[in-house]
Write an enzyme that holds these catalytic residues in place. Structure first.
Site, short mmCIF file in Angstrom:
data_model
loop_
_atom_site.label_atom_id
_atom_site.label_comp_id
_atom_site.label_asym_id
_atom_site.label_seq_id
_atom_site.Cartn_x
_atom_site.Cartn_y
_atom_site.Cartn_z
N ASP A 289 0.82 -1.21 0.00
CA ASP A 289 0.00 0.00 0.00
C ASP A 289 0.86 1.27 0.00
O ASP A 289 2.03 1.24 0.39
CB ASP A 289 -0.88 0.05 1.27
CG ASP A 289 -1.90 -1.07 1.32
OD1 ASP A 289 -1.94 -1.90 0.40
OD2 ASP A 289 -2.66 -1.10 2.31
N HIS B 69 -5.02 9.57 0.38
CA HIS B 69 -4.91 8.74 1.58
C HIS B 69 -5.59 9.30 2.83
O HIS B 69 -5.04 9.28 3.94
CB HIS B 69 -3.42 8.47 1.89
CG HIS B 69 -3.19 7.21 2.67
ND1 HIS B 69 -3.00 7.20 4.04
CD2 HIS B 69 -3.14 5.92 2.29
CE1 HIS B 69 -2.83 5.95 4.45
NE2 HIS B 69 -2.90 5.15 3.41
N HIS C 139 3.73 -2.26 3.06
CA HIS C 139 3.72 -0.88 2.55
C HIS C 139 5.01 -0.54 1.80
O HIS C 139 6.10 -0.82 2.32
CB HIS C 139 3.55 0.10 3.71
CG HIS C 139 2.22 -0.02 4.39
ND1 HIS C 139 1.93 -1.02 5.29
CD2 HIS C 139 1.09 0.72 4.27
CE1 HIS C 139 0.68 -0.89 5.70
NE2 HIS C 139 0.13 0.15 5.09
N HIS D 273 -6.01 3.05 -3.97
CA HIS D 273 -5.90 3.29 -2.52
C HIS D 273 -6.23 4.75 -2.21
O HIS D 273 -5.65 5.35 -1.31
CB HIS D 273 -4.47 2.93 -2.07
CG HIS D 273 -4.28 2.74 -0.59
ND1 HIS D 273 -5.15 2.05 0.21
CD2 HIS D 273 -3.28 3.16 0.24
CE1 HIS D 273 -4.69 2.05 1.47
NE2 HIS D 273 -3.58 2.72 1.51
ZN LIG Z 1 -2.49 3.13 3.21
#
Ligand SMILES: [Zn+2]
Length: 237
Positions: free
Chosen positions: A51, A105, A194, A101
């Site tokens: 991510d 954010h 991530h 995503h």
């Molecule tokens: Zn995230």
């Protein structure tokens, strides 16, 4: 009687707060939008997901995945795609899957339906413009879902994806990340890691990179192979 009523009402409030907590953040919750958190369990496959990219460190991750010949799924933010357009393109041309995503954010709770749709539509546009891939998967920032997410997913043709296990790789050292992942390895598991930190430029993701490089061979030795999220969701793969 009055006391009993009061206690009952208090219990109701606690229970509904608990329910909202689950609805918003529970990995298996599909209250606000259709969502999956694991893949088909009939074969020993694992999906690695990353991510908050693409980031300046993503090329190192691509080198690691390429060396191990492993496909992965990248949940990208639109703002990062605009900053690291060439890197987003490299992810796509290496054969990895790309998911949405959001654009910047944000936590999606307490936001309007229009705000949520716009965040997702902008990311969709950025990713498609940079890579030519139209994402079919969506992961909510911080795993937080809210009213309006279901209709936004539907309008954009996206399936919500949570995770079987989250690496907590933004705070743990590589050994601890690796141990968490290896302990949770099972058929159809979706691992959440991530390659960025929200939309911050030049994030330090060295712990993640080191953990991934250790975990892949260990999982292969344990009999697992790797699939993208779309592949792992498909029972006939
Ligand atoms: Zn995230």
């Amino acid at each position: 009687m009055a006391d009993g009523g009061l206690i009952g009402a208090a219990a109701g409030i606690v229970a509904s707060a608990g329910f909202m907590g689950y609805a918003v953040r529970g990995r298996s919750s599909a209250v606000f939008a259709p969502s999956v958190y694991r893949g088909d369990r009939s074969r020993p496959a694992i999906a690695l997901t990353f991510d908050d990219g693409p980031s300046e460190s993503t090329p190192v991750l691509l080198e690691i995945l390429g060396r191990h010949r492993v496909p992965a799924t990248f949940f990208m933010c639109g703002e990062n795609v605009r900053r690291c357009t060439g890197i987003a393109r490299e992810v796509a041309s290496a054969g990895h899957e790309i998911g949405n995503h959001t654009d910047t954010h944000p936590r999606l709770d307490f936001h309007s339906t229009e705000f949520i749709y716009r965040e997702m539509a902008l990311a969709q546009e950025a990713i498609q413009g940079a890579t030519g891939q139209q994402p079919r998967l969506f992961r909510a920032p911080f795993g937080v879902r809210w009213f309006g997410l279901g209709s936004a997913q539907h309008r954009l043709g996206l399936t919500g994806v949570m995770w079987t296990v989250i690496g907590r790789d933004w705070r743990y050292p590589p050994q601890l990340i690796a141990r968490r992942l290896l302990r949770s390895a099972r058929n159809g598991a979706i691992f959440c890691l991530h390659d960025g930190r929200g939309v911050a430029p030049a994030p330090d993701v060295r712990a993640t990179l080191q953990a991934v490089d250790q975990v892949i061979p260990a999982l292969k030795e344990g009999g697992f192979h790797f699939e993208t999220v779309s592949q792992i969701l498909c029972p006939t793969n």
